[in-house]
Scaffold this active site. Structure first.
Site, PDB file in Angstrom:
ATOM      1  CE  LYS A 138       3.765  -9.128  -4.559  1.00 60.62           C
ATOM      2  NZ  LYS A 138       4.067  -8.261  -5.708  1.00 60.62           N
ATOM      3  CE1 TYR A 150       1.600  -8.418  -1.658  1.00 64.37           C
ATOM      4  CE2 TYR A 150       3.048  -9.502  -0.079  1.00 64.37           C
ATOM      5  CZ  TYR A 150       2.821  -8.509  -1.015  1.00 64.37           C
ATOM      6  OH  TYR A 150       3.820  -7.605  -1.311  1.00 64.37           O
TER       7      TYR A 150
END
Ligand code: NAP
Length: 247
Positions: free
Chosen positions: A158, A154
């Site tokens: 990002k 993640y």
């Protein structure tokens, strides 16, 4: 009504932050394409928006699939007439410590969060360039800047969304298109409902404003970045995190 006459596409808008963004941009006067995997829940967002007097359309699309995203953009242009704003919001987590992380969980998170943002941007940009004006906002995360235990996939996705934002901002500034990112801290949605007890208390201690954010806190930042008031802002990462990360 600073967005009167504009059309916005918001991905992952059936619930959570995406839904709040869709509703807030509609309040500002925009017509909204509500894009999500789950079209029945997307229709709930559409119903709220149409009650407020704006036009709205639910489109089922998996942002990880180019054909879905291209088809969605063609449908929105055909039915709502134009696109002025794109919010790449759809995102997922598949958490685990790196040594235990399965390759499929790595790939899935990168495919939705990063490739999904690439797909949305690539499909909508030609429409914005033709109009010589438009605004794209990508939803990143504080985790993409700080890192977080159990979120290597993640965090990587990002952080990459932030790099993508800055590169595309440079490429298309001369065509009148702004590209910015909003990096939320911890926001009270389905994504963070698993945080309970001591983990939640420990997290709250790291947030100077002493609470999780609301979807509306993030939506108001997006509203600003797509408004005429932000016309001279591009390639920026706007942090909405209660002071959890500064500077
Ligand atoms: P959420 O409540 O889980 O909502 C995400 C929405 O995106 C859901 O409706 C989901 O549909 C949809 N979606 C998932 N995969 C998709 C795909 N492949 N194609 C199209 N739609 C898809 O999450 P949220 O908390 O609102 O998060 C929204 C964004 O903010 C994400 O990018 C997230 O990474 C980011 N963010 C969230 C937080 C937080 O604390 N909540 C913090 C920082 C950043 P289904 O439910 O049908 O899968």
């Amino acid at each position: 009504m600073e967005l009167e006459g504009k059309v916005a596409v918001v991905t992952g808008a059936a619930q959570g932050i995406g839904r709040a963004i869709a509703e807030v941009l509609a309040e500002a006067g925009a017509d909204i394409a509500v894009v999500d995997l789950d079209v029945s829940r997307a229709l709930e967002t559409v119903t709220t928006i149409t009650k407020s007097g704006r036009r709205s359309l639910a489109v089922k699309a998996n942002v990880a699939e180019w054909a879905d995203v291209k088809g969605m953009v063609d449908q929105v242009v055909a039915e709502l007439g134009r696109i002025d704003i794109l919010v790449n919001n759809a995102g997922i987590t598949r958490d685990g410590l790196l040594l235990r992380m399965k390759e499929e969980d790595w790939n899935l998170v990168l495919d939705v969060n990063l490739k999904g943002t690439f797909h949305g941007t690539k499909a909508v940009l030609p429409v914005l360039i033709k109009q010589r004006c438009g605004a794209i906002v990508n939803i990143a995360s504080v985790v993409g800047v700080m890192g977080n235990v159990g979120q290597a996939n993640y965090a990587a996705s990002k952080a990459a969304v932030i790099g993508l934002t800055k590169a595309v901002a440079r490429e298309y500034a001369s065509r009148g298109v702004t590209v910015n990112a909003v990096a939320p801290g911890f926001i009270d949605t389905a994504m963070t409902h698993g945080l309970a007890g001591e983990a939640r208390e420990a997290l709250l201690k790291q947030i100077p404003l002493g609470r999780l954010g609301t979807p509306d806190d993030v939506a108001q930042a997006v509203r600003f970045l797509v408004s005429p008031a932000a016309a001279y802002i591009t390639g920026h990462v706007l942090h909405v995190n209660g002071g959890m990360l500064m500077g």
